[in-house]
Design a protein around this motif. Sequence first.
Motif, PDB file in Angstrom:
ATOM      1  N   PRO A   1       6.893  -5.333  -5.434  1.00 16.49           N
ATOM      2  CA  PRO A   1       7.080  -3.909  -5.734  1.00 16.49           C
ATOM      3  C   PRO A   1       5.768  -3.129  -5.826  1.00 16.49           C
ATOM      4  CG  PRO A   1       7.218  -5.178  -7.749  1.00 16.49           C
ATOM      5  CD  PRO A   1       7.019  -6.182  -6.639  1.00 16.49           C
ATOM      6  N   PHE A   2       5.896  -1.800  -5.764  1.00 16.68           N
ATOM      7  CA  PHE A   2       4.791  -0.871  -5.995  1.00 16.68           C
ATOM      8  C   PHE A   2       4.849  -0.395  -7.447  1.00 16.68           C
ATOM      9  CE2 PHE A   2       5.491  -0.480  -1.419  1.00 16.68           C
ATOM     10  CZ  PHE A   2       4.203  -0.422  -0.906  1.00 16.68           C
ATOM     11  N   HIS A   3       3.664  -0.233  -8.067  1.00 16.34           N
ATOM     12  CA  HIS A   3       3.560   0.351  -9.409  1.00 16.34           C
ATOM     13  C   HIS A   3       2.473   1.423  -9.368  1.00 16.34           C
ATOM     14  CE1 HIS A   3       6.085  -2.690 -11.413  1.00 16.34           C
ATOM     15  NE2 HIS A   3       5.518  -3.566 -10.586  1.00 16.34           N
ATOM     16  N   ASN A   4       2.817   2.632  -9.778  1.00 14.13           N
ATOM     17  CA  ASN A   4       1.855   3.735  -9.713  1.00 14.13           C
ATOM     18  C   ASN A   4       1.957   4.607 -10.963  1.00 14.13           C
ATOM     19  OD1 ASN A   4       0.147   5.804  -9.077  1.00 14.13           O
ATOM     20  ND2 ASN A   4       1.252   6.497  -7.260  1.00 14.13           N
ATOM     21  N   SER A   5       0.933   4.552 -11.784  1.00 17.61           N
ATOM     22  CA  SER A   5       0.852   5.421 -12.963  1.00 17.61           C
ATOM     23  C   SER A   5      -0.274   6.437 -12.805  1.00 17.61           C
ATOM     24  CB  SER A   5       0.623   4.578 -14.222  1.00 17.61           C
ATOM     25  OG  SER A   5      -0.576   3.819 -14.102  1.00 17.61           O
ATOM     26  N   VAL A   6      -0.804   6.557 -11.570  1.00 20.46           N
ATOM     27  CA  VAL A   6      -1.936   7.444 -11.291  1.00 20.46           C
ATOM     28  C   VAL A   6      -1.472   8.800 -10.782  1.00 20.46           C
ATOM     29  CG1 VAL A   6      -4.010   7.760  -9.879  1.00 20.46           C
ATOM     30  CG2 VAL A   6      -3.476   5.503 -10.818  1.00 20.46           C
TER      31      VAL A   6
ATOM     32  N   HIS B   1       1.934  10.765  -8.065  1.00 27.65           N
ATOM     33  CA  HIS B   1       3.372  10.791  -7.797  1.00 27.65           C
ATOM     34  C   HIS B   1       3.745  10.111  -6.477  1.00 27.65           C
ATOM     35  CE1 HIS B   1       4.037  13.344 -11.243  1.00 27.65           C
ATOM     36  NE2 HIS B   1       3.115  14.200 -10.808  1.00 27.65           N
ATOM     37  N   GLN B   2       2.823   9.341  -5.882  1.00 31.55           N
ATOM     38  CA  GLN B   2       3.137   8.631  -4.647  1.00 31.55           C
ATOM     39  C   GLN B   2       3.892   7.338  -4.994  1.00 31.55           C
ATOM     40  OE1 GLN B   2      -0.249   7.225  -2.408  1.00 31.55           O
ATOM     41  NE2 GLN B   2       0.946   6.814  -0.559  1.00 31.55           N
ATOM     42  N   PRO B   3       5.176   7.233  -4.649  1.00 31.34           N
ATOM     43  CA  PRO B   3       5.963   6.066  -5.076  1.00 31.34           C
ATOM     44  C   PRO B   3       5.649   4.790  -4.312  1.00 31.34           C
ATOM     45  CG  PRO B   3       7.295   7.517  -3.727  1.00 31.34           C
ATOM     46  CD  PRO B   3       5.987   8.218  -3.935  1.00 31.34           C
ATOM     47  N   TYR B   4       5.160   4.932  -3.081  1.00 29.64           N
ATOM     48  CA  TYR B   4       4.868   3.748  -2.259  1.00 29.64           C
ATOM     49  C   TYR B   4       3.932   4.135  -1.123  1.00 29.64           C
ATOM     50  CZ  TYR B   4       8.396   5.842   0.811  1.00 29.64           C
ATOM     51  OH  TYR B   4       9.104   6.715   1.619  1.00 29.64           O
ATOM     52  N   ALA B   5       3.352   3.128  -0.481  1.00 30.94           N
ATOM     53  CA  ALA B   5       2.532   3.343   0.714  1.00 30.94           C
ATOM     54  C   ALA B   5       3.368   2.974   1.930  1.00 30.94           C
ATOM     55  CB  ALA B   5       1.270   2.489   0.653  1.00 30.94           C
ATOM     56  N   PHE B   6       3.420   3.862   2.890  1.00 37.27           N
ATOM     57  CA  PHE B   6       4.285   3.650   4.053  1.00 37.27           C
ATOM     58  C   PHE B   6       3.556   2.878   5.148  1.00 37.27           C
ATOM     59  CE2 PHE B   6       6.325   4.872   8.046  1.00 37.27           C
ATOM     60  CZ  PHE B   6       7.653   4.590   7.751  1.00 37.27           C
ATOM     61  N   PHE B   7       4.174   1.836   5.663  1.00 40.56           N
ATOM     62  CA  PHE B   7       3.652   1.063   6.792  1.00 40.56           C
ATOM     63  C   PHE B   7       4.795   0.258   7.378  1.00 40.56           C
ATOM     64  CE2 PHE B   7       3.583  -1.733   3.224  1.00 40.56           C
ATOM     65  CZ  PHE B   7       3.695  -3.032   3.681  1.00 40.56           C
ATOM     66  N   ILE B   8       4.584  -0.341   8.537  1.00 40.96           N
ATOM     67  CA  ILE B   8       5.587  -1.201   9.174  1.00 40.96           C
ATOM     68  C   ILE B   8       5.243  -2.649   8.849  1.00 40.96           C
ATOM     69  CG2 ILE B   8       6.539  -1.972  11.379  1.00 40.96           C
ATOM     70  CD1 ILE B   8       6.025   0.819  12.464  1.00 40.96           C
ATOM     71  N   TYR B   9       6.232  -3.399   8.414  1.00 38.69           N
ATOM     72  CA  TYR B   9       5.983  -4.760   7.925  1.00 38.69           C
ATOM     73  C   TYR B   9       6.147  -5.800   9.034  1.00 38.69           C
ATOM     74  CZ  TYR B   9       5.456  -8.317   4.336  1.00 38.69           C
ATOM     75  OH  TYR B   9       4.970  -9.343   3.561  1.00 38.69           O
TER      76      TYR B   9
ATOM     77  N   VAL C   1      -0.398  -2.375  -7.088  1.00 42.17           N
ATOM     78  CA  VAL C   1      -0.682  -1.422  -8.166  1.00 42.17           C
ATOM     79  C   VAL C   1      -1.726  -0.409  -7.687  1.00 42.17           C
ATOM     80  CG1 VAL C   1      -1.454  -1.152 -10.552  1.00 42.17           C
ATOM     81  CG2 VAL C   1      -0.183  -3.208  -9.872  1.00 42.17           C
ATOM     82  N   LYS C   2      -1.537   0.847  -8.047  1.00 42.01           N
ATOM     83  CA  LYS C   2      -2.503   1.874  -7.638  1.00 42.01           C
ATOM     84  C   LYS C   2      -3.551   2.089  -8.713  1.00 42.01           C
ATOM     85  CE  LYS C   2      -2.803   6.090  -4.992  1.00 42.01           C
ATOM     86  NZ  LYS C   2      -2.076   7.198  -4.338  1.00 42.01           N
ATOM     87  N   ASP C   3      -4.811   2.082  -8.275  1.00 42.88           N
ATOM     88  CA  ASP C   3      -5.958   2.330  -9.154  1.00 42.88           C
ATOM     89  C   ASP C   3      -6.510   3.721  -8.846  1.00 42.88           C
ATOM     90  OD1 ASP C   3      -8.240   1.070 -10.948  1.00 42.88           O
ATOM     91  OD2 ASP C   3      -9.249   2.043  -9.261  1.00 42.88           O
ATOM     92  N   GLU C   4      -7.026   4.382  -9.865  1.00 45.08           N
ATOM     93  CA  GLU C   4      -7.495   5.758  -9.691  1.00 45.08           C
ATOM     94  C   GLU C   4      -8.644   5.862  -8.701  1.00 45.08           C
ATOM     95  OE1 GLU C   4      -8.766   9.567 -12.512  1.00 45.08           O
ATOM     96  OE2 GLU C   4      -8.278   7.626 -13.406  1.00 45.08           O
ATOM     97  N   ARG C   5      -9.509   4.842  -8.638  1.00 49.55           N
ATOM     98  CA  ARG C   5     -10.669   4.886  -7.740  1.00 49.55           C
ATOM     99  C   ARG C   5     -10.445   4.094  -6.453  1.00 49.55           C
ATOM    100  NH1 ARG C   5     -16.077   3.355 -10.686  1.00 49.55           N
ATOM    101  NH2 ARG C   5     -14.877   1.458 -11.117  1.00 49.55           N
ATOM    102  N   LYS C   6      -9.861   2.903  -6.555  1.00 49.72           N
ATOM    103  CA  LYS C   6      -9.719   2.032  -5.388  1.00 49.72           C
ATOM    104  C   LYS C   6      -8.459   2.278  -4.582  1.00 49.72           C
ATOM    105  CE  LYS C   6     -10.433  -1.862  -7.730  1.00 49.72           C
ATOM    106  NZ  LYS C   6     -10.625  -3.310  -7.980  1.00 49.72           N
ATOM    107  N   GLY C   7      -7.520   2.987  -5.158  1.00 47.48           N
ATOM    108  CA  GLY C   7      -6.247   3.163  -4.458  1.00 47.48           C
ATOM    109  C   GLY C   7      -5.350   1.955  -4.701  1.00 47.48           C
ATOM    110  N   TRP C   8      -4.505   1.647  -3.721  1.00 51.19           N
ATOM    111  CA  TRP C   8      -3.586   0.525  -3.863  1.00 51.19           C
ATOM    112  C   TRP C   8      -4.330  -0.801  -3.834  1.00 51.19           C
ATOM    113  CZ3 TRP C   8       1.072   1.833  -5.458  1.00 51.19           C
ATOM    114  CH2 TRP C   8       1.639   3.047  -5.044  1.00 51.19           C
TER     115      TRP C   8
END
Length: 359
Positions: free
Chosen positions: A78-83, A85-93, A205-212
Amino acid sequence: MSQPESKKFCEPIYQRDHQTLSNNSLLIQCADLVLPWLNPKELAATSSTCKSLRQISKSITLRRSSDSCRAFESFPIPFHNSVDHQPYAFFIYTPSLISSSSSQFPRRQSWGSSSAEDDKWVGRRFAIETVRLVDESGERVSGCGCQKCGEEEEEGDGFGNRRCPCLRFDGFEDVVSECGPSCCCGFECPNRVTQRGVSVRLKIVKDERKGWGLYADQLIPEGQFICEYAGELLTTKEARRRQQMYDELALGGHFSPALLVVREHLPSGNSCLRFNIDATVIGNVARFINHSCDGGNLTTTLVRSSGSLIPRLCLYASEDIKKDEELTFSYGGIRLHSKGLQCFCGSSCCFGSLPSEQT
């Protein structure tokens, strides 16, 4: 005798309500099939058209954020983001390497359907198996005939059984060898560990500086296989074209490419096999693993399936990793660009910028 006025009045209303319910049901069925194939912008535009589609779009977004790997792996990631309002990163798996020139590979992918099986397109059949090793006569190198690889002794066990030949790969000491598609053993063979995908619990998990970033969601012991670095296999020409495009996009500070150049030193010692993996658009969860200047807690190993020319880049735990600890590895030590992307690894030996080289 005439019918009561109330009955005459109610019948058209009932018919209209029934027709409305029927239309809404058809709309919902169609939306469940179509909306999971949309990208975030298209999904947002569709959700603004009516209340029913808005509710379906919210459900799709929730399911996307709950599993990045579309049920391809053993556990949801799963994705977790408390930074923000982006719920997930979009890509093709894709769970394995695929050719960038494959015209059959889908450029869209169902993600967030109410049925997990609807999301699970057959991705493994696009794996890189077209470039195969051959023997001196030009025939393809065949796999092993073992039924239980790994259980036989090197010198035999007295019953004519010997060690699985796939465990030996003469001349490529730095490459781990596994059984391949031509072998007689099944998918549960102990010598196919990396081919079974992710077998530990992870989260993004999303980090404020590094991103996902990719994090452990359980205790991971040293030596545990984590995942393959999957994506598009590019020619050097295409890799250089894309890297130039990615460099320009990264200047804005809101773009993180995931293109790796991998070199395997050949037995002669005078040359190497170069291949390029781009997980920027098509990849797996390895695309979220951040760099660490101190080498991180993961180590990279080349793994070649029996009979295949192109090895796969696989990541293993180089130490015990605690739950909620970020997974990192070194992207390399070369820094050709003095003004490269800023590094936020936070290690005591941080160079301040991410590795970069001339692709």
